[in-house]
Scaffold this motif. Structure first.
Motif, mmCIF file in Angstrom:
data_model
loop_
_atom_site.group_PDB
_atom_site.id
_atom_site.type_symbol
_atom_site.label_atom_id
_atom_site.label_comp_id
_atom_site.label_asym_id
_atom_site.label_seq_id
_atom_site.Cartn_x
_atom_site.Cartn_y
_atom_site.Cartn_z
ATOM 1 N N ALA A 1 5.920 4.065 2.889
ATOM 2 C CA ALA A 1 5.320 4.325 1.364
ATOM 3 C C ALA A 1 6.139 4.189 0.164
ATOM 4 N N THR B 1 7.411 0.494 -0.266
ATOM 5 C CA THR B 1 5.832 -0.230 -0.801
ATOM 6 C C THR B 1 5.797 -0.033 -2.061
ATOM 7 N N GLY B 2 5.844 1.263 -2.368
ATOM 8 C CA GLY B 2 5.665 1.560 -3.796
ATOM 9 C C GLY B 2 6.394 0.828 -4.734
ATOM 10 N N ILE C 1 5.539 -2.591 -5.227
ATOM 11 C CA ILE C 1 4.468 -2.574 -6.227
ATOM 12 C C ILE C 1 4.887 -2.690 -7.714
ATOM 13 N N ASP D 1 -0.705 -2.695 -2.568
ATOM 14 C CA ASP D 1 -1.788 -1.779 -3.123
ATOM 15 C C ASP D 1 -2.756 -1.672 -1.597
ATOM 16 N N LEU E 1 -0.885 -0.095 1.156
ATOM 17 C CA LEU E 1 -0.568 1.464 1.089
ATOM 18 C C LEU E 1 -2.141 1.957 1.482
ATOM 19 N N GLU E 2 -3.248 1.409 0.928
ATOM 20 C CA GLU E 2 -4.614 1.852 1.188
ATOM 21 C C GLU E 2 -4.883 1.901 2.834
ATOM 22 N N GLN F 1 -2.925 4.932 4.307
ATOM 23 C CA GLN F 1 -3.802 5.930 4.049
ATOM 24 C C GLN F 1 -4.787 6.125 5.064
ATOM 25 N N GLN G 1 2.347 7.915 -3.708
ATOM 26 C CA GLN G 1 3.245 7.025 -3.935
ATOM 27 C C GLN G 1 2.206 5.845 -4.493
ATOM 28 N N ARG G 2 0.986 5.778 -3.890
ATOM 29 C CA ARG G 2 0.196 4.696 -4.311
ATOM 30 C C ARG G 2 -0.429 4.734 -5.618
ATOM 31 N N SER H 1 2.560 4.023 -8.237
ATOM 32 C CA SER H 1 2.959 2.593 -8.170
ATOM 33 C C SER H 1 2.359 1.875 -8.966
#
Length: 128
Positions: free
Chosen positions: A18, A21-22, A25, A34, A37-38, A41, A60-61, A64
């Motif tokens: 996370a 990836t954040g 982004i 995005d 990360l979705e 989740q 984090q999502r 970001s």
């Protein structure tokens, strides 16, 4: 790596995923970040992961996307800020005991303080 790791180590791998990836982004280097990360989740929610891990991925999502939105010179900064504040409040309400709730409350408190809403800021800081 998370799935191949012993169960006791999985949370840490998911957190690192996370975080990385954040950052991608935010840097504008991962347009599909995005969505990634979705998906993470959803996967963790379906697997009934702990609230602290779910909160970390969600924060984090959210963070970001907010930071990446600042790079668009044509963006409506006022609308971005309104959404960010609403997202912070929703996050704190959903995950009040998570470690990331502290950062969300700090962000809320700073904004409230800088905009002259000292009573609201005091409440955020007190909750922090």
């Amino acid at each position: 790596l998370a799935e191949a790791s012993p169960e006791r180590d999985r949370d840490q791998w998911y957190r690192q995923m996370a975080d990385v990836t954040g950052m991608a982004i935010q840097a504008g280097d991962y347009p599909a970040g995005d969505e990634r990360l979705e998906q993470l989740q959803k996967k963790l929610t379906d697997a009934k992961a702990g609230d602290d891990l779910l909160a970390h991925v969600a924060f984090q999502r959210m963070w970001s996307l907010y930071m990446a939105s600042q790079h668009d010179p044509a963006a409506n900064k006022e609308e971005i800020q309104k959404k960010w504040l609403a997202d912070l409040e929703a996050f704190v309400n959903q995950y009040p005991k998570s470690a990331d709730a502290a950062e969300a409350l700090f962000q809320l408190g700073m904004y409230q303080e800088f905009t002259g809403k000292s009573e609201d800021a005091a409440k955020s800081y007190q909750q922090l």
